[in-house]
Design a protein around this motif. Structure first.
Motif, short mmCIF file in Angstrom:
data_model
loop_
_atom_site.label_atom_id
_atom_site.label_comp_id
_atom_site.label_asym_id
_atom_site.label_seq_id
_atom_site.Cartn_x
_atom_site.Cartn_y
_atom_site.Cartn_z
N PRO A 26 0.81 -1.23 0.00
CA PRO A 26 0.00 0.00 0.00
C PRO A 26 0.84 1.28 0.00
N ILE A 27 1.97 1.25 0.72
CA ILE A 27 2.84 2.43 0.72
C ILE A 27 3.36 2.71 -0.68
N ILE A 28 3.78 1.66 -1.37
CA ILE A 28 4.29 1.82 -2.74
C ILE A 28 3.20 2.38 -3.65
N LEU A 29 2.00 1.82 -3.53
CA LEU A 29 0.89 2.29 -4.37
C LEU A 29 0.55 3.76 -4.07
N LEU A 30 0.57 4.13 -2.79
CA LEU A 30 0.30 5.53 -2.43
C LEU A 30 1.37 6.46 -2.98
N LEU A 31 2.63 6.02 -2.97
CA LEU A 31 3.70 6.84 -3.53
C LEU A 31 3.54 7.00 -5.05
N ILE A 32 3.12 5.93 -5.70
CA ILE A 32 2.91 6.00 -7.15
C ILE A 32 1.83 7.03 -7.48
N ILE A 33 0.84 7.14 -6.60
CA ILE A 33 -0.22 8.13 -6.80
C ILE A 33 0.23 9.51 -6.35
N ALA A 34 0.86 9.58 -5.17
CA ALA A 34 1.15 10.88 -4.56
C ALA A 34 2.18 11.69 -5.33
N VAL A 35 3.25 11.05 -5.81
CA VAL A 35 4.32 11.81 -6.46
C VAL A 35 3.83 12.58 -7.68
N PRO A 36 3.16 11.94 -8.66
CA PRO A 36 2.68 12.73 -9.81
C PRO A 36 1.57 13.73 -9.44
N VAL A 37 0.72 13.38 -8.47
CA VAL A 37 -0.36 14.30 -8.08
C VAL A 37 0.21 15.56 -7.46
N VAL A 38 1.14 15.41 -6.51
CA VAL A 38 1.74 16.57 -5.85
C VAL A 38 2.55 17.40 -6.85
N THR A 39 3.33 16.71 -7.69
CA THR A 39 4.15 17.42 -8.68
C THR A 39 3.28 18.24 -9.63
N THR A 40 2.21 17.62 -10.12
CA THR A 40 1.33 18.31 -11.06
C THR A 40 0.57 19.45 -10.38
N THR A 41 0.17 19.24 -9.13
CA THR A 41 -0.54 20.29 -8.40
C THR A 41 0.33 21.54 -8.26
N TYR A 42 1.60 21.36 -7.90
CA TYR A 42 2.50 22.50 -7.77
C TYR A 42 2.79 23.14 -9.13
N LYS A 43 2.82 22.33 -10.17
CA LYS A 43 3.04 22.87 -11.51
C LYS A 43 1.89 23.77 -11.92
N PHE A 44 0.64 23.32 -11.67
CA PHE A 44 -0.52 24.12 -12.03
C PHE A 44 -0.62 25.39 -11.18
#
Length: 362
Positions: free
Chosen positions: A99-117
């Motif tokens: 679950p930690i790995i799956l959450l990281l797979i989701i969190a990294v692109p979501v956070v990165t894209t959020t800051y980009k926008f």
């Protein structure tokens, strides 16, 4: 017999749902057919999270079904107790690490894209002459309409946002009365508009809207804001950069345009006496008028954001706006009559003709 009828009822219900769902996915409205950089990246995030969540559901369901089938009483007997795995370090590591790995797979692109926008630093960049290089639009949400001000160009319009394709368009978002939310489903968003603070973000519009069903993208208020929230629509017309520059020049050319109370045209005279206090008919200047700027009314796609764009709809709206948008601010405090008073049928007809003739594109 009854079981057969119930199956047919279920089939009929599914058939009806398919008919309604077939209307989904239109290019001018669907988040699943994005027409901009922001919308496409948001869709990619949606697909990523959906795939991961689906994988989790499938794996858990398969494990559950295997355990259900393998250890059912009819197969293993009455008095058989399966091997106990309580305290297994291997299993505990597996169901903690995965679950930690799956959450990281989701969190990294979501956070990165959020800051980009959220990166709107380009809004303040200027050229050698000190002019801002980015197109910035001040969006003000009101009950129940939208104002769009282009501060660098010195123009303002309402209800129909006009933007160029192929570049970042930056938005300053605020509300004049209560919380609203600015959303163009097919392009990206959404972002709240608040009374006491300014929200900023950008969108990119990839293609011209002229080939869409109604020639525009649809925008929505995505925050419950009152009795006519569902009717608080706006439209987005996307143009080539050259066509956009021509539109800006046409808007600037309306500077000083107004209505004359002494005009021999009954529609213009009625507008000057009854409407000019709230509605401007010059696209040059700043926003902040009590009512929508009507300079481009004849070029719009809808009356009041959702009615058919014709004189009949406009006349009905003028007679009783409360009937179509409950709670709108064109009515008096009691909501019993328009603030501009009761107009005769002749005045309303002439006024509708005059307003429909306001245009910068014809």
């Amino acid at each position: 017999m009854m079981k057969g009828l119930k199956k047919w009822r279920l089939f009929s219900l599914l058939a009806v749902m398919m008919v309604f769902l077939s209307g989904c996915g239109e290019d001018y409205l669907s988040t699943l057919k994005p027409s901009g950089e922001v919308g496409k990246q948001q869709l990619n995030l949606l697909l990523l999270t959906t795939v991961i969540m689906t994988l989790v559901v499938v794996v858990v369901s398969v494990i559950y079904l295997l355990a259900f089938v393998k250890y059912r009483r009819s197969r293993v007997g009455e008095n058989v107790i399966p091997k106990q795995v309580e305290g297994s370090h291997t299993l505990e590591v597996i169901w903690t690490v995965i679950p930690i790995i799956l959450l990281l797979i989701i969190a990294v692109p979501v956070v990165t894209t959020t800051y980009k926008f959220a990166d709107v630093a380009a809004m303040d960049e200027v050229d050698e002459e000190g002019n801002k290089t980015a197109l910035t639009i001040n969006v003000t949400a009101k009950l129940y309409w939208w104002e769009f001000e282009y501060p660098n160009q010195g123009i303002v319009t309402a209800q129909e946002l006009v933007v160029p394709t192929g570049e970042k368009v930056y938005f300053n978002l605020k509300a004049a009365d209560v919380k609203h939310s600015f959303w163009i489903p097919a392009v990206g968003g959404k972002m709240d508009t608040n009374v006491e603070n300014l929200n900023k973000f950008y969108l990119v519009f990839d293609k011209e809207s002229k080939d869409l069903k109604d020639g525009v993208f649809y925008g929505k208020c995505a925050e419950l804001c009152g009795p006519s929230h569902a009717l608080m629509d706006f439209k987005v017309k996307t143009l080539s950069p050259d066509a956009f520059d021509a539109w800006v020049d046409a808007m600037k050319a309306t500077e000083g345009q107004t209505a004359d109370k002494a005009s021999t045209d009954l529609g213009e005279a009625t507008f000057a006496n009854s409407c000019l206090g709230c509605h401007a008919i010059s696209g040059s200047g700043a926003g902040g008028t009590p009512g929508p700027n009507l300079t481009t009314f004849g070029d719009r796609n809808r009356v009041a954001g959702f009615l058919e764009h014709n004189e009949e709809s406009l006349k009905a709206w003028i007679k009783n706006p409360e009937e179509f948008k409950p709670g709108n601010l064109m009515m008096n405090a009691e909501g019993t009559a328009p603030i501009y008073g009761n107009l005769s049928d002749e005045e309303i007809e002439a006024l509708a003709t005059y307003i429909m003739g306001l245009s910068v594109e014809k």
